[in-house]
Design a protein around this motif. Structure first.
Motif: not given
Ligand SMILES: Cc1cc2nc3c(=O)[nH]c(=O)nc-3n(C[C@H](O)[C@H](O)[C@H](O)COP(=O)(O)OP(=O)(O)OC[C@H]3O[C@@H](n4cnc5c(N)ncnc54)[C@H](O)[C@@H]3O)c2cc1C
Ligand SMILES: O=C([O-])CC(=O)C(=O)O
Length: 322
Positions: A174-183
């Motif tokens: 699923d290329s519609k899924l992406h990471p949004v990094r959270g610290q």
């Protein structure tokens, strides 16, 4: 847990290569404040949030609350300027939603408008451990392994439920899924008892049962799981600007998680085909920065889809027997 509870005749096995305390959920503050999924109808988002809120409020009002890590938390969401939508779609679901008074806003001279409410918070590690116990209690099994191809499961189970979060990118392409990094930082500051959230989610202070979570960052398509000292200092500075007493916070630890972000949460049925073989899959992933807020609602929807699939499998096996 939802399937094992609602469909007690199903035998449920949870397969994962990471468990608490090593999942994305363990990093999360676990606040029930909805995030928006632009391609999911708002009525559906509202229903998922409502169902999750009622389910957790019942636990919160029971003797299980401390073990499950669920508690009520009051506080403020502050805005630099008044938004067009002063009452968001979830205003009548959280408790006691109101516009902040001028006296409350005096604490935040950079912000002209705010919303005060009481919501629920999950202590993510306690809640995940509690869910594991509920699963075992309902007869569920837990298996620690990585799935490299969903077809490995063919022939072993009647239905696959894909809750692999960001893992779905590789698992089902699923290329519609992406990471949004959270610290985030988890700190000790037991005198902080109200939450404060800047409306765009850039900065937040969430007191919990065992620590206060300070956030955050939102870095799209950034896969780094290592912590970043500059980002941590920046988070602390932003939080101290809102709550100066946090300068005295101690026992500071840093954590990173990758939000499994998608414009719509994917809760749907798919029948995969390989030659003459079929693999029925119910997807339930893409919860981004709001997984705790809607998890029970989406789990219930996935459970209905499993129920429908089982009914159709029964129908087809009855026909096959005929
Ligand atoms: C910093 C931060 C703060 C957050 N704060 C909040 C908050 O306050 N409130 C809120 O509602 N949400 C919050 N979230 C969002 C929330 O954490 C996520 O939406 C949620 O954890 C997603 O859950 P998930 O189970 O889908 O994914 P995950 O927690 O990532 O779990 C996926 C599971 O699938 C397994 N898996 C994946 N691929 C495979 C494979 N191929 N084989 C075997 N196993 C596999 C993994 O091992 C893991 O166990 C926050 C997130 C972050 C990063
Ligand atoms: O935005 C918030 O309030 C916290 C959160 O869910 C996140 O960082 O993803």
């Amino acid at each position: 847990v939802c399937i094992s509870k609602s469909l007690p005749r199903c035998s449920v096995t949870v397969i994962a290569d990471k468990f608490t305390p090593n999942t994305t959920g363990d990093v999360a503050a676990g606040m029930l404040i909805p995030h928006r999924y632009p391609d999911t109808p708002i009525e559906q988002q509202k229903r998922w949030f409502q169902e999750t809120f009622s389910y957790l409020l019942t636990i919160c009002n029971s003797a299980e609350a401390a073990d499950a890590g669920i508690h009520l938390l009051s506080g403020w969401q502050i805005h630099q300027t008044a938004p067009e939508e002063k009452f968001p779609f979830w205003a009548d679901i959280v408790l006691g939603f109101r516009i902040m008074s001028m006296a409350e806003l005096e604490k935040f001279p950079e912000h002209q408008f705010g919303q005060a409410f009481t919501t629920l918070k999950c202590d993510s590690q306690r809640y995940l451990r509690w869910l594991e116990s509920r699963l075992r209690e309902n007869g569920g099994q837990i298996e620690d392994r990585k799935i490299t191809d969903v077809w490995e499961l063919h022939g072993h189970y009647d239905v696959i439920v894909n809750c692999s979060g960001l893992g779905a990118r590789a698992l089902v392409g699923d290329s519609k899924l992406h990471p949004v990094r959270g610290q985030v930082l988890k700190v000790q500051a037991p005198w902080v008892t109200h939450f404060i959230r800047v409306s765009d989610g850039s900065t937040y202070i969430y007191p919990g049962m065992s620590s206060v979570t300070l956030g955050g960052t939102r870095q799209k398509d950034d896969w780094r799981l290592s912590t970043d000292a500059t980002a941590s200092q920046n988070i602390l500075n932003r939080c101290c600007a809102l709550e100066p007493s946090l300068k005295k916070a101690y026992a500071i630890t840093e954590h990173v998680g990758l939000r499994p972000t998608r414009s719509a949460i994917r809760v749907e049925k798919e029948v995969l085909l390989r030659g003459s073989y079929q693999l029925p899959v119910i997807h339930n992933y893409g919860h981004g920065g709001g997984g705790f807020s809607v998890h029970w609602g989406t789990a219930r929807e996935a459970t209905h889809l499993v129920e429908e699939l089982i009914a159709s499998l029964r129908g087809s096996s009855a026909k096959a027997k005929l």
